[in-house]
Design a protein around this motif. Structure first.
Motif, PDB file in Angstrom:
ATOM      1  N   ARG A  35       0.518  -1.736   3.303  1.00 39.63           N
ATOM      2  CA  ARG A  35       1.124  -0.629   2.556  1.00 39.63           C
ATOM      3  C   ARG A  35       0.387   0.648   2.916  1.00 39.63           C
ATOM      4  O   ARG A  35      -0.734   0.607   3.434  1.00 39.63           O
ATOM      5  CB  ARG A  35       1.074  -0.899   1.049  1.00 39.63           C
ATOM      6  CG  ARG A  35       1.892  -2.120   0.629  1.00 39.63           C
ATOM      7  CD  ARG A  35       1.893  -2.328  -0.872  1.00 39.63           C
ATOM      8  NE  ARG A  35       2.646  -3.526  -1.233  1.00 39.63           N
ATOM      9  CZ  ARG A  35       2.818  -3.961  -2.484  1.00 39.63           C
ATOM     10  NH1 ARG A  35       2.274  -3.273  -3.497  1.00 39.63           N
ATOM     11  NH2 ARG A  35       3.515  -5.053  -2.725  1.00 39.63           N
ATOM     12  N   PRO A  41       6.116   9.300   0.162  1.00 32.06           N
ATOM     13  CA  PRO A  41       6.266   7.846   0.300  1.00 32.06           C
ATOM     14  C   PRO A  41       7.636   7.395   0.783  1.00 32.06           C
ATOM     15  O   PRO A  41       7.729   6.464   1.583  1.00 32.06           O
ATOM     16  CB  PRO A  41       5.970   7.340  -1.116  1.00 32.06           C
ATOM     17  CG  PRO A  41       5.067   8.374  -1.706  1.00 32.06           C
ATOM     18  CD  PRO A  41       5.566   9.672  -1.154  1.00 32.06           C
ATOM     19  N   TYR A  53       2.604   4.283  -1.275  1.00 27.68           N
ATOM     20  CA  TYR A  53       2.225   4.938  -2.523  1.00 27.68           C
ATOM     21  C   TYR A  53       1.969   6.422  -2.248  1.00 27.68           C
ATOM     22  O   TYR A  53       1.560   6.793  -1.138  1.00 27.68           O
ATOM     23  CB  TYR A  53       0.923   4.351  -3.082  1.00 27.68           C
ATOM     24  CG  TYR A  53       0.937   2.872  -3.353  1.00 27.68           C
ATOM     25  CD1 TYR A  53       1.389   2.367  -4.572  1.00 27.68           C
ATOM     26  CD2 TYR A  53       0.449   1.976  -2.402  1.00 27.68           C
ATOM     27  CE1 TYR A  53       1.365   1.008  -4.835  1.00 27.68           C
ATOM     28  CE2 TYR A  53       0.419   0.614  -2.661  1.00 27.68           C
ATOM     29  CZ  TYR A  53       0.888   0.123  -3.879  1.00 27.68           C
ATOM     30  OH  TYR A  53       0.863  -1.216  -4.124  1.00 27.68           O
ATOM     31  N   GLY A  58      -0.624   7.860  -6.542  1.00 31.65           N
ATOM     32  CA  GLY A  58      -0.431   6.449  -6.255  1.00 31.65           C
ATOM     33  C   GLY A  58      -1.707   5.717  -5.869  1.00 31.65           C
ATOM     34  O   GLY A  58      -1.680   4.503  -5.639  1.00 31.65           O
ATOM     35  N   GLY A  62      -2.476   1.609  -5.530  1.00 30.87           N
ATOM     36  CA  GLY A  62      -2.703   1.130  -4.174  1.00 30.87           C
ATOM     37  C   GLY A  62      -4.016   0.393  -4.031  1.00 30.87           C
ATOM     38  O   GLY A  62      -4.086  -0.685  -3.425  1.00 30.87           O
TER      39      GLY A  62
END
Length: 329
Positions: A35, A41, A53, A58, A62
């Motif tokens: 990710r 994002p 994220y 985020g 994360g």
């Protein structure tokens, strides 16, 4: 393993997106779940096909998800352009450390750093696994008491570009925030037009460099859009050589076996040129110096290109071992 990839992602910078594409692809091929932290994002999800994220709000989610935080390359640890940027990346490292998340710096350039910035970086890297993309950064970290392995820029790991037509002419890649480079690029564009040599210009950070490209178009260059990493690399493949005020113009040229002349706005450009044999001119750029560098330009010698590719593969092998160590721990 769950890997959170961090960098200057989601802002359309072609070099940083190329790094992310290469690193994420290798990690996924090795069986890791990837990710990203991104400024946008939704754009990163479309570009890279993985969950992302927001790089600010985020971060907690994360890091709580991740087993490892990987800085996927680039010149993130420097305070010449922005102290706030350095503070952000150091905060990520510190938060990851507190949460017990493995911290890996992969394919980085280090600096320029102020004395205070260097001390902060050395503290933040305590206990982290570090691989840099140039020998100068390795030496800089050693002077700060930080051990680092040596690899190469991850963007060199992207697949080759097929180009069926004979390449000709020059591609100019400006950078609007580098004072002392644009006038020489414009003079070179006019010289190419006068000599009947095809010349084009491309912004590898759209929005930031569009005005600089427009000025080159006014001198006779053809604008080339760089809507994606693939577009940018195809533009490099279509020309015999690149004059670039962005490091990744040179990196793409090496991977595609094209000539390159770099503008040394940052030590990372000088380091890459010295390791590949590419031409380089200092800022402020004198037109005569640029013309002379172009007249002597050649593709990187085979031995230099092969050595850099070997360093790249050694670096990815290091990353595999390093993450496996984190899993075992």
């Amino acid at each position: 393993m769950k890997v959170l990839l961090a960098g200057y992602l989601g802002f359309g910078n072609v070099g940083d997106e190329a790094i992310a594409a290469s690193v994420a692809g290798r990690l996924q091929a090795a069986g890791h779940e990837v990710r990203l932290l991104s400024g946008h994002p939704s754009d990163s999800r479309r570009t890279h096909g993985v969950m992302a994220y927001h790089r600010l709000w985020g971060v907690p989610a994360g890091l709580l998800w991740a087993d490892a935080l990987v800085f996927g390359g680039g010149g993130l640890l420097q305070d010449k352009s922005s102290r706030r940027s350095l503070a952000y990346y150091l905060a990520l490292l510190n938060w990851a450390s507190r949460l017990g998340v493995q911290r890996v710096l992969f394919g980085q350039s280090i600096g320029p750093l102020s004395p205070a910035g260097a001390r902060s970086v050395a503290r933040a890297l305590a206990g982290a696994d570090v691989l840099v993309r140039d020998a100068a950064s390795q030496e800089r970290l050693a002077a700060m008491g930080v051990d680092a392995a040596l690899g190469a820029d991850a963007a060199l790991g992207l697949p080759t570009v097929e180009h069926t037509e004979e390449p000709e002419g020059w591609l100019l890649i400006p950078r609007a925030d580098v004072a002392g480079a644009q006038a020489a690029l414009e003079a070179f564009a006019r010289r190419c037009v006068a000599d009947g040599i095809p010349v084009s210009a491309m912004a590898t950070e759209p929005g930031e460099d569009d005005a600089a490209v427009a000025a080159l178009v006014a001198c006779g260059a053809t604008a080339v859009p760089a809507g994606s990493v693939a577009d940018a690399r195809a533009a490099v493949a279509a020309r015999q050589g690149v004059v670039s005020v962005r490091l990744h113009g040179m990196i793409f040229a090496l991977g595609l076996k094209r000539m390159a002349v770099g503008v040394a706005y940052d030590p990372k450009v000088t380091a890459f040129a010295s390791e590949t044999g590419f031409g380089v001119v200092d800022v402020p750029v004198e037109t005569d110096a640029l013309l002379e560098a172009v007249s002597q330009a050649q593709p990187a010698p085979d031995e230099a290109a092969l050595a850099m590719q070997a360093r790249l593969e050694d670096g990815f092998a290091w990353l595999k071992r390093t993450l496996a160590k984190g899993t075992a721990g």
